[in-house]
Motif scaffolding. Structure first.
Motif, PDB file in Angstrom:
ATOM      1  N   ALA A 142       0.842  -1.195   0.000  1.00 51.31           N
ATOM      2  CA  ALA A 142       0.000   0.000   0.000  1.00 51.31           C
ATOM      3  C   ALA A 142       0.880   1.249   0.000  1.00 51.31           C
ATOM      4  O   ALA A 142       1.693   1.433   0.910  1.00 51.31           O
ATOM      5  N   PRO A 143       0.768   2.123  -0.996  1.00 49.44           N
ATOM      6  CA  PRO A 143       1.606   3.324  -1.033  1.00 49.44           C
ATOM      7  C   PRO A 143       1.491   4.185   0.221  1.00 49.44           C
ATOM      8  O   PRO A 143       2.488   4.737   0.698  1.00 49.44           O
ATOM      9  N   ASN A 144       0.281   4.329   0.782  1.00 54.31           N
ATOM     10  CA  ASN A 144       0.133   5.126   2.003  1.00 54.31           C
ATOM     11  C   ASN A 144       0.937   4.553   3.152  1.00 54.31           C
ATOM     12  O   ASN A 144       1.532   5.292   3.945  1.00 54.31           O
ATOM     13  N   TYR A 145       0.947   3.235   3.279  1.00 52.99           N
ATOM     14  CA  TYR A 145       1.747   2.581   4.325  1.00 52.99           C
ATOM     15  C   TYR A 145       3.218   2.904   4.125  1.00 52.99           C
ATOM     16  O   TYR A 145       3.926   3.260   5.082  1.00 52.99           O
ATOM     17  N   ASN A 167       4.628   5.420   2.475  1.00 50.66           N
ATOM     18  CA  ASN A 167       4.945   6.839   2.604  1.00 50.66           C
ATOM     19  C   ASN A 167       4.839   7.315   4.048  1.00 50.66           C
ATOM     20  O   ASN A 167       5.719   8.043   4.537  1.00 50.66           O
ATOM     21  N   GLU A 168       3.784   6.926   4.741  1.00 46.75           N
ATOM     22  CA  GLU A 168       3.563   7.396   6.105  1.00 46.75           C
ATOM     23  C   GLU A 168       4.624   6.888   7.078  1.00 46.75           C
ATOM     24  O   GLU A 168       4.917   7.543   8.079  1.00 46.75           O
ATOM     25  N   GLU A 182      -3.368   0.177  -6.546  1.00 45.00           N
ATOM     26  CA  GLU A 182      -2.931   1.012  -5.424  1.00 45.00           C
ATOM     27  C   GLU A 182      -4.068   1.742  -4.708  1.00 45.00           C
ATOM     28  O   GLU A 182      -4.068   1.807  -3.475  1.00 45.00           O
ATOM     29  N   ASP A 214      -4.600   1.245  -0.750  1.00 42.72           N
ATOM     30  CA  ASP A 214      -4.602   2.357   0.195  1.00 42.72           C
ATOM     31  C   ASP A 214      -5.893   2.407   0.998  1.00 42.72           C
ATOM     32  O   ASP A 214      -5.870   2.653   2.213  1.00 42.72           O
ATOM     33  N   TYR A 266      -5.709  -0.269   3.561  1.00 46.16           N
ATOM     34  CA  TYR A 266      -4.804   0.107   4.648  1.00 46.16           C
ATOM     35  C   TYR A 266      -5.469   1.105   5.594  1.00 46.16           C
ATOM     36  O   TYR A 266      -5.387   0.971   6.824  1.00 46.16           O
ATOM     37  N   ARG A 267      -6.164   2.093   5.047  1.00 44.44           N
ATOM     38  CA  ARG A 267      -6.843   3.075   5.880  1.00 44.44           C
ATOM     39  C   ARG A 267      -7.913   2.407   6.749  1.00 44.44           C
ATOM     40  O   ARG A 267      -8.094   2.760   7.924  1.00 44.44           O
TER      41      ARG A 267
END
Length: 443
Positions: free
Chosen positions: A235-238, A240-241, A426, A430, A433-434
């Motif tokens: 997951a890109p958010n995972y 990046n965060e 993606e 994301d 993941y959220r």
């Protein structure tokens, strides 16, 4: 933060990240990847060529001097490897044809390996790893520390695998194979510890993870937990965060609070795993009717149109993607790509060819290219490698000794479409993941 060390500059880390278990706290057993060091001898894209070379190595009628002419690398001594005593020992023992196995040499690059269990013919044969590679098992690649700024671990393999880029890879299996003695013990103890299966397998699950799957469902959810981990890592958010923490230690995985969330996440993870497994057909991506968004990607084309002639050199890779370095190491080259404005029907907004409308043609040689490789697909990395460029670097004609076969040229198209399909997933990854972060399991 002591939990992730003391970096010299600020690092991105999610608010609850340090409350989640580390990957080895979920799946406690992992093995480092095989290190061959004599790739030009024990690894090959062609099974028959590898068998012929290894039969020659094990043939007592072929002298050491003649073997050196056939395959110089195998008769060159180096650190920890004494070539002549090694060959003399193995000549007495003999060739093991059953040890010609499938081998994940690099992400999306499955080859053949002669896996030698004795001596240093393989620099690191990982005898503890090999027994657990069997049909039905699956492996997740990770590293304790990520040297690159971009987190790109999480490759999935079902075969014995090499170390990937930027250091030592660790491979986490879903299952472990048990010995006959252990199986007898496990049969007796199956009711005591549900991780011990009666078919010679044991779930690679920690006490913490066992308690979790039993709390949200049952031991049957252990497989879902494995695939959920794949979904989270991609997951890109995972990424990046939590980029700062991911550079310092093993990835941490948020555990869904409910069985429904776990199963939904696992379904996404299965889709990612299938796309990463280049030997598993994926409907709409590599088989059946190809999805409309993927159909124009990486189409094999010849300048001026017409039929591609493999026997006439049209599939020879000569654009300068790689060359031989010292010690048999393949060094990457610049190659040839042409950036151009995408034509009607080629544009896929989600893959980054707009707003400037640019795409790439990637050349084998002066006449033939894979047309319309979106920039995000071309630049995609996993396991420390820019996937397509790395694949091409090994297949320059002087290195490969031949042109590409038709199926190999098509493989590039399929890899590009697999990568594109992952990128198109993606937004779902994301959102998943959220949802998990919003409802994580608390002990």
């Amino acid at each position: 933060m002591p939990e992730i060390g003391f970096p010299f500059k600020p690092r991105a880390i999610g608010r609850d990240y340090l409350n989640w278990p580390l990957l080895p706290e979920i799946f406690p057993t992992a093995f480092p990847g095989v290190k061959t060091s004599r790739d030009d001898v024990v690894v090959d894209t062609d099974r028959d060529a590898l068998i012929t070379r290894m039969q020659q190595y094990f043939d007592p009628t072929i002298s050491h001097a003649e073997m050196e002419r056939i395959s110089p690398g195998v008769m060159e001594s180096g650190s920890g490897f004494d070539a002549i005593p090694t060959r003399e020992y193995l000549l007495k023992r003999g060739f093991l044809p059953q040890n010609i196995v499938r081998y994940c040499y690099r992400p999306f690059d499955i080859r053949w390996l002669y896996w030698e269990p004795e001596t240093k013919l393989l620099d690191r044969n990982r005898v503890e790893y090999s027994p657990h590679v069997f049909i039905g098992n699956i492996w997740l690649e990770a590293r304790q520390r990520q040297n690159n700024d971009i987190f790109d671990r999480g490759y999935v393999s079902q075969v014995l695998s090499d170390n990937f880029g930027s250091g030592l890879s660790s491979f986490f299996p879903l299952y472990l194979r048990t010995s006959a003695q252990q199986r007898d013990m496990f049969d007796f103890a199956a009711e005591v510890d549900p991780r011990n299966l009666s078919n010679g397998r044991q779930l690679n699950l920690s006490d913490t993870a066992l308690a979790y799957v039993q709390a949200v469902g049952s031991i049957a959810e252990a497989e879902a937990l494995f695939y959920h981990s794949i979904a989270v890592l991609h997951a890109p958010n995972y990424r990046n965060e939590n980029a700062g923490a991911l550079r310092q230690d093993w990835p941490r995985i948020p555990l869904p609070a409910t069985r429904e969330l776990l199963l939904a996440s696992a379904e996404l993870g299965r889709r990612v795993a299938a796309l990463l497994d280049s030997e598993q057909p994926v409907a709409g991506v590599t088989s059946g009717v190809i999805a409309e968004a993927l159909r124009p990607i990486a189409v094999l084309s010849i300048a001026g149109g017409g039929q591609i002639n493999p026997t006439g050199g049209d599939l020879d890779v000569t654009a300068g993607w790689g060359h031989a370095g010292r010690g048999g190491i393949t060094m990457p080259g610049k190659g040839k790509t042409l950036e151009r404005r995408a034509k009607a029907g080629e544009i896929t907004p989600e893959l980054g060819v707009v707003p400037d409308g640019k795409t790439l043609d990637v050349y084998l040689n002066e006449r033939v290219s894979w047309r319309n490789v979106p920039p995000r697909v071309w630049s995609y990395t996993i396991g420390g490698y820019q996937v397509l460029k790395k694949w091409l670097s090994y297949r320059e004609r002087p290195l490969l000794g031949r042109g590409l076969r038709v199926d190999e040229a098509r493989e590039v198209t399929q890899i590009a479409r697999r990568i594109a399909a992952i990128l198109l997933l993606e937004p779902e990854l994301d959102a998943n993941y959220r949802a998990v972060v919003g409802a994580t399991y608390r002990q």
